[in-house]
Design a protein around this motif. Structure first.
Motif, PDB file in Angstrom:
ATOM      1  N   ALA A 139      40.992  34.168  41.744  1.00  0.00           N
ATOM      2  CA  ALA A 139      42.034  35.143  42.161  1.00  0.00           C
ATOM      3  C   ALA A 139      42.822  35.527  43.154  1.00  0.00           C
ATOM      4  CB  ALA A 139      41.828  36.610  41.243  1.00  0.00           C
ATOM      5  N   HIS A 144      51.149  34.422  45.264  1.00  0.00           N
ATOM      6  CA  HIS A 144      51.690  35.478  45.104  1.00  0.00           C
ATOM      7  C   HIS A 144      52.800  34.263  44.151  1.00  0.00           C
ATOM      8  CE1 HIS A 144      50.805  38.627  45.815  1.00  0.00           C
ATOM      9  NE2 HIS A 144      51.302  38.724  47.508  1.00  0.00           N
ATOM     10  N   LEU A 234      44.561  39.728  37.228  1.00  0.00           N
ATOM     11  CA  LEU A 234      45.686  38.893  36.991  1.00  0.00           C
ATOM     12  C   LEU A 234      45.746  38.665  35.667  1.00  0.00           C
ATOM     13  CD1 LEU A 234      43.654  35.104  38.038  1.00  0.00           C
ATOM     14  CD2 LEU A 234      45.787  36.905  39.165  1.00  0.00           C
ATOM     15  N   ARG A 274      49.670  35.267  38.688  1.00  0.00           N
ATOM     16  CA  ARG A 274      49.941  37.013  39.793  1.00  0.00           C
ATOM     17  C   ARG A 274      51.150  36.449  40.575  1.00  0.00           C
ATOM     18  NH1 ARG A 274      45.570  36.844  44.801  1.00  0.00           N
ATOM     19  NH2 ARG A 274      45.201  38.397  43.163  1.00  0.00           N
TER      20      ARG A 274
END
Length: 360
Positions: A139, A144, A234, A274
């Motif tokens: 993660a 993004h 997430l 994400r």
């Protein structure tokens, strides 16, 4: 990750497909970064996110990912140098470049720093001593809007496999040939023989070792997966194992019903994200053909087009009319140029990743 896991894959690189085994590019359509990004973000990925990480790549995965994304840098990370060596050779034999092969532990933050638009962790986290630490490490590398594909073993799919593996560990059986000798001596109605006769995985030496002799394995119930995802930071976007429902909440409910009877839909496959923007609406934006399908839809190819099922779908063969419809999207087609019936059809193909639906 335990040293025993690294040693296991040095001895038994997995999978052990023949080096000349080939994949058609059209069959890699669900590995295409543009298509996946568009599905979950409603747009194409920005330049900074055009990178793919295969975390725990094994001996084969870099090949189909490089084939699906010829213009996208791919980083293949694995503990086992033997696995990386075989994966590199497979790519070279098929003329694929653009892959960086990197030895090391995915939990090491100094290796393969992000951001990556897509991270693949297929059949990896359940071999970690701390799966949550591994997922958090991935993660931290995710851009993004980025997407992580995960496959985890299902407790109820692997009941027999896990039982045999524990028995072999208790008996200190550590070599595939020992296991094969035990099968040869077992009765025709024994559980061990029955498992071997029903499992394709144990037909190869490395497959047998991965299934029954792996030193670090965890299998999951759905509640444990939800806890893992929640602790990772997430978002659960979608399940993609065979027969999965498109809405995560409905699929979770379906799996809970199966687990009440100690059943499961097979191993769990799902996508995490994400800060994804969400899909583009059917009536907005433009539709484009998944680039992996362009050659397969050439006008001179007359035979029905068969594509493997992805994202829970069973794909029927595409007939001539369907192929003609999809050919229209070799160039972007605005949603405004499509009839209502065509929009519904294009939306279905976008959901299956055959088309990409993007905001203007």
């Amino acid at each position: 990750m335990p040293e025993s896991v690294r040693q296991h894959y040095e001895l038994y690189p997995y999978p052990d497909y023949p080096l000349f085994a080939s994949v058609r590019r059209r069959d890699t359509y669900a590995n295409n970064l543009d298509a996946l990004w568009a599905l979950f973000n409603g747009e194409l990925p920005p330049p900074a996110a055009r990178r793919i990480l295969i975390a725990g790549c094994g001996s084969f995965a870099p090949y189909p990912f490089a084939l699906a994304n010829p213009d996208t840098p791919v980083t293949a990370l694995d503990l086992s140098r033997n696995s990386l060596k075989r994966a590199r050779l497979h790519c070279l034999l098929h003329g694929l470049t653009g892959v960086e092969f990197l030895p090391g532990d995915l939990c090491d933050p100094n290796l393969a720093p992000g951001p990556y638009g897509m991270i693949d962790a297929y059949g990896v986290l359940h071999h970690l001593a701390e799966p949550l630490a591994g997922l958090r490490a991935l993660a931290a590398r995710l851009a993004h809007g980025g997407i992580v594909r995960v496959m985890l073993y299902s407790r109820y799919t692997r009941l027999e496999e896990d039982s045999i593996r524990r028995a072999l560990r208790f008996l200190k059986v550590r070599d595939p040939e020992q296991v094969r000798r035990m099968v040869a001596r077992s009765g025709k109605d024994s559980r061990l023989r029955g498992f071997f006769e029903s499992s394709d995985e144990v037909s190869s030496r490395s497959g047998l070792a991965d299934a029954l002799l792996h030193p670090q394995v965890k299998s999951y119930r759905i509640a444990e997966i939800l806890d893992l995802v929640a602790a990772s930071g997430l978002e659960l976007l979608r399940f993609a194992h065979r027969g999965a429902l498109p809405e995560p909440e409905r699929e979770v409910a379906r799996i809970r019903e199966l687990e009440r009877d100690k059943r499961a839909p097979g191993n769990f496959v799902f996508y995490l994200g994400r800060d994804v923007k969400g899909p583009c609406r059917e009536q907005d934006g433009v539709y484009r053909l998944n680039p992996c399908l362009a050659a397969a839809l050439a006008p001179w190819r007359l035979a029905p087009l068969h594509l493997p099922g992805r994202l829970g779908h069973e794909n029927a063969a595409l007939d001539g009319a369907e192929r003609r419809f999809l050919r229209r999207f070799r160039k972007p087609v605005p949603a405004a140029d499509l009839s209502r019936a065509e929009l519904v059809k294009a939306g279905d193909y976008a959901d299956r990743l055959f088309l990409m639906r993007c905001r203007t």
